[in-house]
Design a protein around this motif. Structure first.
Motif, PDB file in Angstrom:
ATOM      1  N   ILE A  87       0.838  -1.207   0.000  1.00  0.00           N
ATOM      2  CA  ILE A  87       0.000   0.000   0.000  1.00  0.00           C
ATOM      3  C   ILE A  87       0.867   1.249   0.000  1.00  0.00           C
ATOM      4  N   TYR A  88       1.892   1.246   0.854  1.00  0.00           N
ATOM      5  CA  TYR A  88       2.763   2.423   0.944  1.00  0.00           C
ATOM      6  C   TYR A  88       3.535   2.640  -0.356  1.00  0.00           C
ATOM      7  N   VAL A  89       3.991   1.547  -0.956  1.00  0.00           N
ATOM      8  CA  VAL A  89       4.765   1.667  -2.198  1.00  0.00           C
ATOM      9  C   VAL A  89       3.880   2.177  -3.331  1.00  0.00           C
ATOM     10  N   ILE A  90       2.707   1.578  -3.509  1.00  0.00           N
ATOM     11  CA  ILE A  90       1.850   1.940  -4.642  1.00  0.00           C
ATOM     12  C   ILE A  90       1.265   3.341  -4.466  1.00  0.00           C
ATOM     13  N   VAL A  91       0.593   3.567  -3.339  1.00  0.00           N
ATOM     14  CA  VAL A  91      -0.052   4.870  -3.118  1.00  0.00           C
ATOM     15  C   VAL A  91       0.996   5.970  -2.984  1.00  0.00           C
ATOM     16  N   GLY A  92       2.065   5.680  -2.227  1.00  0.00           N
ATOM     17  CA  GLY A  92       3.099   6.688  -2.027  1.00  0.00           C
ATOM     18  C   GLY A  92       3.787   7.067  -3.325  1.00  0.00           C
ATOM     19  N   THR A  93       4.109   6.083  -4.165  1.00  0.00           N
ATOM     20  CA  THR A  93       4.793   6.370  -5.433  1.00  0.00           C
ATOM     21  C   THR A  93       3.895   7.162  -6.371  1.00  0.00           C
ATOM     22  N   VAL A  94       2.614   6.827  -6.425  1.00  0.00           N
ATOM     23  CA  VAL A  94       1.677   7.572  -7.283  1.00  0.00           C
ATOM     24  C   VAL A  94       1.602   9.036  -6.833  1.00  0.00           C
ATOM     25  N   LEU A  95       1.466   9.255  -5.534  1.00  0.00           N
ATOM     26  CA  LEU A  95       1.407  10.635  -5.030  1.00  0.00           C
ATOM     27  C   LEU A  95       2.719  11.371  -5.270  1.00  0.00           C
ATOM     28  N   ASN A  96       3.847  10.668  -5.123  1.00  0.00           N
ATOM     29  CA  ASN A  96       5.150  11.284  -5.409  1.00  0.00           C
ATOM     30  C   ASN A  96       5.208  11.781  -6.849  1.00  0.00           C
ATOM     31  N   LEU A  97       4.748  10.961  -7.792  1.00  0.00           N
ATOM     32  CA  LEU A  97       4.771  11.353  -9.196  1.00  0.00           C
ATOM     33  C   LEU A  97       3.801  12.499  -9.472  1.00  0.00           C
ATOM     34  N   VAL A  98       2.633  12.448  -8.837  1.00  0.00           N
ATOM     35  CA  VAL A  98       1.631  13.500  -9.044  1.00  0.00           C
ATOM     36  C   VAL A  98       2.171  14.859  -8.612  1.00  0.00           C
ATOM     37  N   VAL A  99       3.012  14.882  -7.595  1.00  0.00           N
ATOM     38  CA  VAL A  99       3.574  16.147  -7.110  1.00  0.00           C
ATOM     39  C   VAL A  99       4.882  16.492  -7.818  1.00  0.00           C
ATOM     40  N   THR A 100       5.760  15.503  -7.991  1.00  0.00           N
ATOM     41  CA  THR A 100       7.104  15.770  -8.513  1.00  0.00           C
ATOM     42  C   THR A 100       7.094  16.192  -9.973  1.00  0.00           C
ATOM     43  N   LEU A 101       6.356  15.501 -10.826  1.00  0.00           N
ATOM     44  CA  LEU A 101       6.400  15.782 -12.263  1.00  0.00           C
ATOM     45  C   LEU A 101       5.844  17.162 -12.620  1.00  0.00           C
ATOM     46  N   PRO A 102       4.682  17.568 -12.091  1.00  0.00           N
ATOM     47  CA  PRO A 102       4.242  18.944 -12.372  1.00  0.00           C
ATOM     48  C   PRO A 102       5.203  19.995 -11.824  1.00  0.00           C
ATOM     49  N   ALA A 103       5.768  19.738 -10.640  1.00  0.00           N
ATOM     50  CA  ALA A 103       6.735  20.689 -10.077  1.00  0.00           C
ATOM     51  C   ALA A 103       7.979  20.772 -10.959  1.00  0.00           C
ATOM     52  N   ALA A 104       8.449  19.624 -11.445  1.00  0.00           N
ATOM     53  CA  ALA A 104       9.618  19.619 -12.326  1.00  0.00           C
ATOM     54  C   ALA A 104       9.319  20.353 -13.629  1.00  0.00           C
ATOM     55  N   TYR A 105       8.119  20.172 -14.155  1.00  0.00           N
ATOM     56  CA  TYR A 105       7.745  20.884 -15.385  1.00  0.00           C
ATOM     57  C   TYR A 105       7.719  22.386 -15.163  1.00  0.00           C
ATOM     58  N   ALA A 106       7.107  22.819 -14.051  1.00  0.00           N
ATOM     59  CA  ALA A 106       7.029  24.254 -13.769  1.00  0.00           C
ATOM     60  C   ALA A 106       8.420  24.857 -13.616  1.00  0.00           C
TER      61      ALA A 106
END
Length: 302
Positions: A87-106
């Motif tokens: 649960i921690y790996v799947i949910v945590g990784t998805v949330l990490n990508l949801v935050v990291t990728l838009p921030a990296a793009y900006a």
């Protein structure tokens, strides 16, 4: 003249063969150096630990026993730990990508005037932190002590991962592409979803691996902030508890004592290593080429 040229060709071919042989020998040696410790852990986990300590287990298991795996799999906490970790790996990784990728793009956009200043705030956290006690007090004040969400949200954005994602987008996605999309009425969100992300599969794979490995191996967060609540313990802390319990048995504080107790504890130790690392080792080969590319991005162009 022809004889001289033929001699040079033969000498070149001989030097090529020597070079190829040296490369093959070096590759085989490197493979053995890397693979043998992994193989040794496997055979040691099913061998008599007394034989292991005496140096009699080298290539094949000796006096095969499965006590270590039996102790692990018969403990009901192991299944709860596995489920929690997934649960921690799947949910945590998805949330990490949801935050990291838009921030990296900006932060990769040249028209974002404050990007350097914002990036400095992120980089600052790589070198300085508020300390463990203030962090604990902050987490306690928001009610996350003993809460499952602390295992997911503790590191929502990793600065290093943010840097390599920003660098990849900045150096791979040309600004002309956005200008062309903008003429067709494309917004930043549409451009990110329909252009940037499909062209960033390599870095997304790297980010998934980095974040998933972090969540899989993270036991310090559970150790500090879960208050030993059994139902939210990840696999790593459950394995640690099993290992400590068997070590206490080996020291004569339980039902198993003496040399047999130490032998059993050693088997559990090796089995714990196998159980905790095999899932990640199975995933890694599928993303290895992306992993290497991401490492080079962060190392050369950071």
């Amino acid at each position: 003249m022809a004889a001289k040229k033929g001699k040079e060709i033969r000498e070149r071919h001989a030097s090529d063969r020597i070079f190829n042989a040296a490369v093959i020998i070096l590759s085989i040696t490197t493979f053995i150096v890397i693979a043998y410790p992994l193989w040794f852990i496997v055979i040691a986990s099913i061998s008599n630990s007394n034989m292991v300590n005496q140096g009699k287990v080298i290539l094949w298991p000796v006096d095969i026993r499965f006590y270590g795996y039996q102790q692990i799999w018969e403990d009901s906490r192991i299944w709860t730990g596995y489920l929690n970790t997934l649960i921690y790996v799947i949910v945590g990784t998805v949330l990490n990508l949801v935050v990291t990728l838009p921030a990296a793009y900006a932060l990769s956009r040249p028209d974002f005037k404050a990007r350097n200043a914002v990036m400095m705030y992120f980089v600052f956290t790589m070198y300085f932190s508020g300390g463990l006690v203030p962090l604990y007090m902050t987490i306690k004040s928001i009610g996350f002590i003993g809460n499952r969400w602390i295992m997911i949200l503790m590191v929502l954005v990793n600065t290093y991962n943010l840097i390599i994602a920003r660098t990849f987008i900045q150096n791979t996605i040309p600004n002309d592409l956005y200008e062309a999309a903008q003429l067709d009425g494309c917004s930043h969100f549409t451009f990110l979803g329909k252009v940037v992300l499909p062209l960033s599969k390599a870095i997304i794979s790297v980010e998934v691996l980095y974040y998933a490995v972090y969540h899989w191996n993270d036991y310090f967060t559970a150790l500090m902030y879960t208050n030993n609540v059994a139902k939210i313990q990840p696999l790593q802390t459950v394995l640690r508890q099993i290992l400590l319990l068997n070590e206490s048995y080996a020291n004569g504080n339980g039902g198993v004592q003496g040399g047999y107790g130490q032998s059993s504890a050693d088997q559990v130790k090796y089995a714990v290593i196998i159980v905790s690392t095999v899932p990640i080792l199975c995933v890694y080969p599928f993303v290895q080429k992306y992993f290497e590319k991401g490492v080079m991005i962060g190392a050369v162009k950071g």
